[in-house]
Scaffold this active site. Sequence first.
Site, PDB file in Angstrom:
ATOM      1  N   SER A  66       0.828  -1.213   0.000  1.00  0.00           N
ATOM      2  CA  SER A  66       0.000   0.000   0.000  1.00  0.00           C
ATOM      3  C   SER A  66       0.860   1.259   0.000  1.00  0.00           C
ATOM      4  CB  SER A  66      -0.877  -0.031   1.268  1.00  0.00           C
ATOM      5  OG  SER A  66      -1.661   1.131   1.373  1.00  0.00           O
TER       6      SER A  66
ATOM      7  N   LEU B 183       3.042   4.403   0.331  1.00  0.00           N
ATOM      8  CA  LEU B 183       4.425   4.769   0.018  1.00  0.00           C
ATOM      9  C   LEU B 183       5.258   3.541  -0.343  1.00  0.00           C
ATOM     10  CD1 LEU B 183       5.120   7.459   2.793  1.00  0.00           C
ATOM     11  CD2 LEU B 183       4.123   7.750   0.517  1.00  0.00           C
TER      12      LEU B 183
ATOM     13  N   VAL C  58       5.911  -7.378  10.738  1.00  0.00           N
ATOM     14  CA  VAL C  58       7.264  -6.880  11.031  1.00  0.00           C
ATOM     15  C   VAL C  58       7.630  -7.010  12.502  1.00  0.00           C
ATOM     16  CG1 VAL C  58       7.372  -5.306   9.060  1.00  0.00           C
ATOM     17  CG2 VAL C  58       6.475  -4.475  11.264  1.00  0.00           C
TER      18      VAL C  58
ATOM     19  N   SER D  47       8.672  10.352  10.115  1.00  0.00           N
ATOM     20  CA  SER D  47       7.572  11.291   9.845  1.00  0.00           C
ATOM     21  C   SER D  47       8.002  12.637  10.399  1.00  0.00           C
ATOM     22  CB  SER D  47       6.296  10.831  10.562  1.00  0.00           C
ATOM     23  OG  SER D  47       5.353  11.894  10.603  1.00  0.00           O
TER      24      SER D  47
ATOM     25  N   TYR E 286       2.521   7.911  18.163  1.00  0.00           N
ATOM     26  CA  TYR E 286       3.099   7.929  16.806  1.00  0.00           C
ATOM     27  C   TYR E 286       4.433   8.689  16.793  1.00  0.00           C
ATOM     28  CZ  TYR E 286       3.087   8.480  11.680  1.00  0.00           C
ATOM     29  OH  TYR E 286       3.404   8.453  10.344  1.00  0.00           O
TER      30      TYR E 286
END
Length: 255
Positions: A15, A17, A60, A148, A161
């Site tokens: 999906s 990127l 992962v 990010s 996050y």
Amino acid sequence: MQLEQVRAVITGGASGLGHAVAQRLVAAGAKVALFDVNEDKGHAAAAALGASASFQRTDVTSEDGVVANVAAARDAMGGLNVVVNCAGILGAGRVLGKDGPMPLSTFSTTVMVNLVGSFNVAKAAAQLMQGNTAGDDGERGVIVNTASVAAYEGQIGQAAYSASKGGVVGMTLPMARELARFGIRVNTIAPGIFWTPMVDGMPPQVQESLSASIPFPSRLGKPEEFADTVAFILTSRYLNGETIRLDGAVRLAPK
Ligand SMILES: NC(=O)c1ccc[n+]([C@@H]2O[C@H](COP(=O)([O-])OP(=O)(O)OC[C@H]3O[C@@H](n4cnc5c(N)ncnc54)[C@H](O)[C@@H]3O)[C@@H](O)[C@H]2O)c1
């Protein structure tokens, strides 16, 4: 390294990127192995990419599963010299939400997927890459992580996050320093706001206000622009231990 020599594991490759990176690399003559937990999208993505791509359902966060699947990917591709870590989850939520404090599992799951998962795949791949025949300058492999801009200016609701992405930025230099003796480079991209399924689900007014907040170009990033940056890192041997912001100069506001 040249792109046609790339044999890459791409996490989150089903999906957004990660998939754009797979498309970019396959178009340049590389081989890719997509690792993702989304089986339907993973199989479809690999089929659309053709014979140079494969898919393995991989979480992962699984130490044994990643070791086994990285080895299988190397065997299938006839080599392994690149990892692109794109698997990630948002883990949004306030520390003190409407329904009470954030469950610790929200925080730890976000860190587990985004940070621990990136490390898990990187170390399993590096274990194999150290045995590669050295190329120009002694290069044996490249690891690209995805952080990010929330690693630097996380918004309200992004404590988990931002913590996970700050960890990705933080481990980039020490990993590059340590793996230098094997000729393995480690770099990270810190994207701003990109047009992917992660953002697609947001209400239109949120998407519009996000776009307006980006100085130039005043629009969301295109996944192809992220993929171009990965290609730039792979082919730019002197680039090592660095985190590159790719964000149209956006600086996220508190909310
Ligand atoms: N889209 C953006 O604006 C943006 C901005 C900054 C950073 N990022 C980061 O870029 C990366 C890719 O994001 P995207 O926008 O393409 O999102 P996306 O949701 O389109 O893709 C993420 C993929 O990761 C997979 N995944 C989730 N948990 C996994 C696990 N445990 N094991 C394996 N795969 C797993 C998902 O199934 C999905 O296919 C993420 O790390 C994200 O945090 C995205």
